[in-house]
Scaffold this active site. Structure first.
Site, short mmCIF file in Angstrom:
data_model
loop_
_atom_site.label_atom_id
_atom_site.label_comp_id
_atom_site.label_asym_id
_atom_site.label_seq_id
_atom_site.Cartn_x
_atom_site.Cartn_y
_atom_site.Cartn_z
N PRO A 86 34.33 46.79 40.18
CG PRO A 86 33.87 48.86 41.10
CD PRO A 86 34.24 48.20 39.85
CD GLU A 87 31.55 41.40 38.19
OE1 GLU A 87 30.84 40.46 38.54
OE2 GLU A 87 32.16 41.43 37.11
CE LYS A 125 27.16 43.84 39.94
NZ LYS A 125 26.81 44.11 38.53
NE ARG A 133 28.21 44.20 29.57
CZ ARG A 133 28.19 44.38 30.89
NH1 ARG A 133 27.04 44.34 31.53
NH2 ARG A 133 29.29 44.58 31.56
#
Length: 276
Positions: A2-3, A58, A260
């Site tokens: 979920p972005e 978001k 990341r």
DNA sequence: ACCCTTGTTTATGA
DNA sequence: ATCATAAACAAGGG
């Protein structure tokens, strides 16, 4: 996943199924995802209805007829669904709202990083969570104003929800690829034209993703996402198309930026020189 | 059994 | 105050 595009897709779905219908019950299958005590939530939901839906970054908001707001955050693995019979509840349904017409709206979250909480208003929540302007609303000028004072590398700043809300890990990579900017550029070294390119890329990536309801497989071939190896053989080391969509001979480089996983085309996105 | 993961918060140290 | 880094949260899936 979920972005912003996923959350916008969820919001539109919720807007279709939940609006202006009495909530007759709150079913909590796993209280772990509650950010507000279950009894408080139930008191404020049952007998009320959702009058509007909103989204910032978001975060999805359900405005209630009581004036309170239900804030949904989907963590790493949150999703929404609807069903009518208990035995049809999606796997990993954690909470469900039962509506007057029998439909049940599910908050699904295998990894339970998502949260459902009550808040007095969207503005209050935005302030409390320090959310910057939504990534679809932010202008090139605002981006420049917020980023150019920073001397740190760009990618972690774009992931920072207080600077602009809604960009997550893969979207930032896609945006930087489309804008032809390396993720380790220092924010204060970008020129105006690059902030404009950044803004255009954010718009392109987000509107494209939303128009495909965030289904990656359907994204244009010009998108870097196909090189992330999320499809089919996702076993590390066996990813398939690891080449730049614009330079079929150039291999996409994977590294870690700000801790990341980060994908870059070395030809489209030249590394910053040391003096920067 | 080990390693990876889309997000956020918090701790720790520089 | 600012920034970098890592860990924690939880659990599925390769």
């Amino acid at each position: 996943m979920p972005e912003l595009p996923e959350v916008e897709t969820y919001r539109r779905f919720l807007n279709e199924v939940i609006l202006h219908q009495a909530i007759v019950a709150l079913e909590v299958r796993d209280a772990h995802v509650l950010g507000t005590p279950e009894d408080v939530l139930r008191e404020n939901l049952v007998g009320r209805q959702v009058t509007a839906t909103r989204r910032i970054g978001k975060n999805c908001f359900l405005e209630l007829s009581s004036g309170q707001v239900l804030a949904l955050h989907f963590g790493m693995s949150g999703d929404v669904g609807a069903y009518r019979h208990d035995h049809d509840a999606p796997r990993f349904t954690r909470v469900a709202l039962h509506l007057a017409d029998g439909l049940r709206v599910a908050f699904i979250d295998p990894r339970k990083f998502g949260r459902i909480r009550l808040t007095e208003s969207v503005a209050h929540y935005q302030q409390a969570k320090k959310l910057g302007p939504d990534a679809l609303d932010v202008t090139a000028t605002q981006l420049q104003q917020r980023l150019s004072p920073k001397k740190t590398i760009l990618k972690p700043l774009l992931l920072d929800q207080s600077i602009t809300a809604g960009l997550g890990n893969w979207i930032v990579d896609e945006v930087l690829f489309q804008a032809k900017i390396h993720p380790e550029r220092r924010a204060n070294t970008l020129v105006t034209a690059e902030f404009e390119a950044l803004h255009a890329a954010i718009q392109l990536v987000l509107t494209t993703a939303i128009s495909h309801e965030a289904t990656y497989r359907h994204f244009p071939a010009s998108f870097l996402i196909h090189a992330r190896g999320w499809d089919e053989s996702a076993t590390p080391g066996t990813e398939k198309h690891l080449f730049c969509p614009k330079h079929s001979k150039t291999k996409i480089a994977k590294s870690y930026v700000g801790g990341r996983a980060t994908y870059v085309c070395p030809r489209c996105q030249p590394e910053p020189v040391k003096s920067e």
